[in-house]
Design a protein around this motif. Structure first.
Motif, mmCIF file in Angstrom:
data_model
loop_
_atom_site.group_PDB
_atom_site.id
_atom_site.type_symbol
_atom_site.label_atom_id
_atom_site.label_comp_id
_atom_site.label_asym_id
_atom_site.label_seq_id
_atom_site.Cartn_x
_atom_site.Cartn_y
_atom_site.Cartn_z
ATOM 1 N N GLN A 61 0.847 -1.288 0.026
ATOM 2 C CA GLN A 61 -0.069 0.022 -0.116
ATOM 3 C C GLN A 61 0.747 1.175 0.033
ATOM 4 O O GLN A 61 1.117 1.724 1.024
ATOM 5 C CB GLN A 61 -0.871 0.062 1.172
ATOM 6 N N CYS A 62 1.156 1.641 -1.228
ATOM 7 C CA CYS A 62 1.983 2.976 -1.401
ATOM 8 C C CYS A 62 1.313 4.257 -1.095
ATOM 9 O O CYS A 62 -0.111 4.500 -1.393
ATOM 10 C CB CYS A 62 2.415 2.984 -2.850
ATOM 11 N N VAL A 63 1.958 5.157 -0.116
ATOM 12 C CA VAL A 63 1.379 6.289 -0.019
ATOM 13 C C VAL A 63 2.044 7.574 -0.349
ATOM 14 O O VAL A 63 1.275 8.561 -0.640
ATOM 15 C CB VAL A 63 0.955 6.639 1.566
ATOM 16 N N ARG A 64 3.392 7.673 -0.757
ATOM 17 C CA ARG A 64 4.000 8.698 -1.122
ATOM 18 C C ARG A 64 5.114 8.189 -2.008
ATOM 19 O O ARG A 64 5.677 7.090 -1.921
ATOM 20 C CB ARG A 64 4.726 9.297 -0.091
ATOM 21 N N VAL A 65 5.328 8.807 -3.085
ATOM 22 C CA VAL A 65 6.355 8.702 -4.009
ATOM 23 C C VAL A 65 7.187 9.793 -4.298
ATOM 24 O O VAL A 65 6.591 10.890 -4.298
ATOM 25 C CB VAL A 65 5.755 7.972 -5.377
ATOM 26 N N TYR A 66 8.407 9.630 -4.629
ATOM 27 C CA TYR A 66 9.299 10.629 -4.857
ATOM 28 C C TYR A 66 10.356 10.156 -6.223
ATOM 29 O O TYR A 66 11.060 9.337 -5.871
ATOM 30 C CB TYR A 66 10.188 10.980 -3.826
ATOM 31 N N LYS A 70 17.824 9.593 -11.150
ATOM 32 C CA LYS A 70 17.856 8.190 -11.502
ATOM 33 C C LYS A 70 17.264 7.323 -10.791
ATOM 34 O O LYS A 70 17.464 5.987 -10.896
ATOM 35 C CB LYS A 70 19.115 7.869 -12.306
ATOM 36 N N ARG A 71 16.197 7.729 -9.889
ATOM 37 C CA ARG A 71 15.807 6.690 -8.746
ATOM 38 C C ARG A 71 14.361 7.134 -8.643
ATOM 39 O O ARG A 71 13.950 8.395 -8.557
ATOM 40 C CB ARG A 71 16.786 6.559 -7.727
ATOM 41 N N THR A 72 13.742 6.206 -7.783
ATOM 42 C CA THR A 72 12.572 6.463 -7.115
ATOM 43 C C THR A 72 12.389 5.966 -5.957
ATOM 44 O O THR A 72 12.844 4.908 -5.529
ATOM 45 C CB THR A 72 11.317 5.759 -7.986
ATOM 46 N N ALA A 112 13.334 14.166 1.317
ATOM 47 C CA ALA A 112 13.870 15.208 0.265
ATOM 48 C C ALA A 112 14.876 14.538 -0.427
ATOM 49 O O ALA A 112 16.127 13.846 0.395
ATOM 50 C CB ALA A 112 14.057 16.689 1.123
ATOM 51 N N ALA A 113 15.364 14.784 -1.578
ATOM 52 C CA ALA A 113 16.317 14.264 -2.216
ATOM 53 C C ALA A 113 16.857 14.969 -3.502
ATOM 54 O O ALA A 113 16.177 15.846 -3.823
ATOM 55 C CB ALA A 113 16.136 12.865 -2.766
ATOM 56 N N THR A 114 18.375 15.066 -3.524
ATOM 57 C CA THR A 114 18.917 15.655 -4.742
ATOM 58 C C THR A 114 19.674 14.566 -5.286
ATOM 59 O O THR A 114 19.542 13.376 -4.791
ATOM 60 C CB THR A 114 19.853 16.840 -4.263
ATOM 61 N N ARG A 115 20.398 15.033 -6.374
ATOM 62 C CA ARG A 115 21.061 13.920 -7.130
ATOM 63 C C ARG A 115 22.221 13.346 -6.216
ATOM 64 O O ARG A 115 22.358 11.976 -6.388
ATOM 65 C CB ARG A 115 21.969 14.774 -8.374
#
Length: 152
Positions: A61-66, A70-72, A112-115
């Motif tokens: 059960q997915c609730v958030r996606v980012y 080159k990734r998820t 929160a993500a960057t490269r």
């Protein structure tokens, strides 16, 4: 017309430069975009033009996606964090979603993500609190059933 998820209500979405992800109201994850580096989670390097269900997560059960570079990243209903695609180090590649083991003790709410880096926000899971909450809930249900039986 552009491709659409027909008859699927979208609850959350994210997009990066070359891929996008959508979470349905039923907590299913759909992705589309360049398949390079397995960033879409479909076990293929081919480009996916139409949002497609990520079968590896069909029981999650997915609730958030980012979508990041080159990734998820995917957060499930229990707060577990999964990732697929190319890691920040640009050397490690994950063809399918995997649980990030170093965060198993945490319920992740946001990232929160960057490269080059990823930051996760969450709280530590206290298994004793979970057990106590379950015990209290069970006791409450038992008391409620007992009171209902006495009234009958």
């Amino acid at each position: 017309p552009p491709p659409q998820l027909v008859h699927v209500q979208i609850a959350y979405m994210s997009a990066a430069k070359h891929h996008s992800a959508f979470i349905s109201a039923d907590c299913d994850l759909f992705t589309c975009g360049l398949g390079n580096d397995y960033r879409c989670g479909h076990h293929t390097l081919h480009t996916v033009h139409i949002p497609t269900l990520v079968h590896a997560l069909r029981d999650v059960q997915c609730v958030r996606v980012y979508c990041v570079d080159k990734r998820t990243y995917v957060i499930d209903k229990r707060g577990a964090l999964r990732m697929f695609g190319m890691e920040c180090d640009q050397r490690t590649l994950h063809k399918q979603p995997f649980l990030i083991a170093s965060l198993k003790r945490y319920r992740v709410y946001e990232i929160a993500a960057t490269r080059q880096c990823t930051i996760a926000l969450g709280v530590a899971i206290d298994h004793n609190d979970d057990a106590a909450a379950h015990k209290t809930s069970s006791q409450h249900q038992h008391q409620h059933q007992h009171q209902h039986q006495q009234q009958s």
